[in-house]
Design a protein around this motif. Sequence first.
Motif, mmCIF file in Angstrom:
data_model
loop_
_atom_site.group_PDB
_atom_site.id
_atom_site.type_symbol
_atom_site.label_atom_id
_atom_site.label_comp_id
_atom_site.label_asym_id
_atom_site.label_seq_id
_atom_site.Cartn_x
_atom_site.Cartn_y
_atom_site.Cartn_z
ATOM 1 N N LEU A 133 2.312 -5.957 8.571
ATOM 2 C CA LEU A 133 3.363 -5.980 9.601
ATOM 3 C C LEU A 133 3.093 -4.845 10.587
ATOM 4 O O LEU A 133 2.927 -3.691 10.177
ATOM 5 N N LYS A 134 3.059 -5.183 11.866
ATOM 6 C CA LYS A 134 2.931 -4.180 12.923
ATOM 7 C C LYS A 134 4.258 -4.100 13.664
ATOM 8 O O LYS A 134 4.706 -5.077 14.273
ATOM 9 N N LEU A 135 4.877 -2.929 13.592
ATOM 10 C CA LEU A 135 6.172 -2.705 14.238
ATOM 11 C C LEU A 135 6.006 -1.609 15.291
ATOM 12 O O LEU A 135 5.660 -0.474 14.955
ATOM 13 N N SER A 136 6.235 -1.946 16.553
ATOM 14 C CA SER A 136 5.983 -1.017 17.667
ATOM 15 C C SER A 136 7.264 -0.338 18.125
ATOM 16 O O SER A 136 8.375 -0.874 17.966
ATOM 17 N N ASP A 137 7.048 0.852 18.732
ATOM 18 C CA ASP A 137 8.137 1.603 19.372
ATOM 19 C C ASP A 137 9.349 1.731 18.446
ATOM 20 O O ASP A 137 10.469 1.352 18.779
ATOM 21 N N ASN A 167 0.828 -1.213 0.000
ATOM 22 C CA ASN A 167 0.000 0.000 0.000
ATOM 23 C C ASN A 167 0.860 1.259 0.000
ATOM 24 O O ASN A 167 0.488 2.272 -0.599
ATOM 25 N N GLN A 168 1.957 1.248 0.702
ATOM 26 C CA GLN A 168 2.916 2.359 0.731
ATOM 27 C C GLN A 168 4.324 1.786 0.638
ATOM 28 O O GLN A 168 4.648 0.801 1.308
ATOM 29 N N GLN A 169 5.109 2.421 -0.159
ATOM 30 C CA GLN A 169 6.504 1.977 -0.255
ATOM 31 C C GLN A 169 7.461 2.947 0.430
ATOM 32 O O GLN A 169 8.640 2.655 0.540
ATOM 33 N N GLU A 170 6.920 4.090 0.894
ATOM 34 C CA GLU A 170 7.699 5.041 1.678
ATOM 35 C C GLU A 170 6.868 5.416 2.906
ATOM 36 O O GLU A 170 5.749 5.924 2.766
ATOM 37 N N ILE A 171 7.412 5.154 4.073
ATOM 38 C CA ILE A 171 6.705 5.465 5.315
ATOM 39 C C ILE A 171 7.617 6.311 6.192
ATOM 40 O O ILE A 171 8.774 5.944 6.427
ATOM 41 N N CYS A 172 7.062 7.428 6.673
ATOM 42 C CA CYS A 172 7.753 8.287 7.644
ATOM 43 C C CYS A 172 7.010 8.140 8.964
ATOM 44 O O CYS A 172 5.791 8.372 9.020
ATOM 45 N N ALA A 173 7.713 7.766 10.010
ATOM 46 C CA ALA A 173 7.081 7.498 11.306
ATOM 47 C C ALA A 173 7.783 8.262 12.407
ATOM 48 O O ALA A 173 9.002 8.493 12.360
ATOM 49 N N LEU A 174 6.987 8.649 13.428
ATOM 50 C CA LEU A 174 7.553 9.330 14.595
ATOM 51 C C LEU A 174 8.310 8.339 15.471
ATOM 52 O O LEU A 174 7.853 7.195 15.677
ATOM 53 N N LYS A 175 9.399 8.788 15.975
ATOM 54 C CA LYS A 175 10.153 7.968 16.912
ATOM 55 C C LYS A 175 9.276 7.634 18.122
ATOM 56 O O LYS A 175 8.668 8.511 18.718
#
Length: 430
Positions: free
Chosen positions: A92-96, A29-37
């Motif tokens: 995939l769920k990736l936490s913290d 669905n997305q090939q680029e993801i920006c996530a908050l630390k």
Amino acid sequence: MTSLRMAHPLIFLLMIVGAFGTKWSVKYNQQEICALKGSTVFMNGTYTHPEGLTVRETFWTIDSNQTPDLSKNPDYSGRVEYFTDEQKHFSLKLSDVMEKDEHQYCFRIKTNVDKEKWLGKPGVNLRITDLHVEAPEEVTEGETAVLTCKTTCSLTDPTFIWYKNGHPLTTKTIKNNQLHLQTVSSEDAGSYSCAVRGYQHLHSTAHNLTVRYPPKNVSVSISPSGGVLVGFSVDLSCSSDANPPVKNYSWFKEGGTPPVGSGHSYSPLQSGSYYCEAQNEHGAQRSDLMPVNLNAAGVGLCGVAVFLTVFFWKRRKRQTRNMNASNCLNTGLSAPPPDDDSSSAQDYENVMQVGLRAPPPDDDSSSAHDYENMTKAGLRASPPDNDSASLHDYVNVPFLSTEKQRPPPLNCKLQTDTVTLVMTSNPMAT
């Protein structure tokens, strides 16, 4: 030759579609993801595989060469969860998440045929960012300030929230990731931070905004309050709120143009109303008038003088009842002796020798010995009231029984230095 040429495209097509006529595919669905630390990331997609194959295992990996299972990597222990369904959706769920999680994540498929497996490349690129506030360090009151919530990558549809001193701002203008402070005042000074809705617990680092402004709330205090006595002084103190702090304090008397003093405090020498003016590089402000009453010094001195005059007059009245005993001896009546320093035991003895009854003088010149000489003459009298007489001396004095007779009252006036004393004679003993 022709059949051989035709065979090569066919072999290629079989490699893509598979032995059973359906091709392999992995779509993200997305090939680029920006996530908050510190946030949680979801990577989603769908897949297909050739017909006739049975999917035995699916997992995610970040190593395209050895393709290890991400859930078995110690760096991801307890932070990874896989989801799939019969419609061939995967997640995939990736936490913290943290900076070291910045990799390309790929979905891996294994079937019942060892050679029939697939790695979805290119995968999903994950980037990690935190928030920080970009703003001027200082701003002058009346200006406009713009604060920006910055990231190192582009978040997906973020809604930014701003905080001042830890409290959400609801009355300020927020445009995208910017906070606009129109016509800055001293009240806008404080610590600012930002966050993204849904992740309010992940604040940015705080940024302290300093506002420069001229003196405000200038006031004068007086110590002591009210009037003062002569010889004492009044201290006036000036206080204010300013940034940067006040450079100069000037003191003025109402109705006067030139300043009468300078500095944080001032001691006026005249009665009147005074005010101070506080000034820094951004402006100046005056305080309200403070009345100072130094005339109360005369009233205070007069009060003290009256008090002392009454005090010593009463004391003199009690201690200075001067009286010449000979002025009353010829009357043949008993009379109290003068109770002051001018009378003595000798005067009392002369009075007693004429047959009068009277108490001894109450002063330091009389003693038990004098009293004894008086009473030997057969006269009745009370003992001397001083430190030299004692109860023992008084008991040993003989008293004679005499017949009492009450003469008519007689007034005897003596003129002293300051007081006219009027006395009435006591009953006489014979």
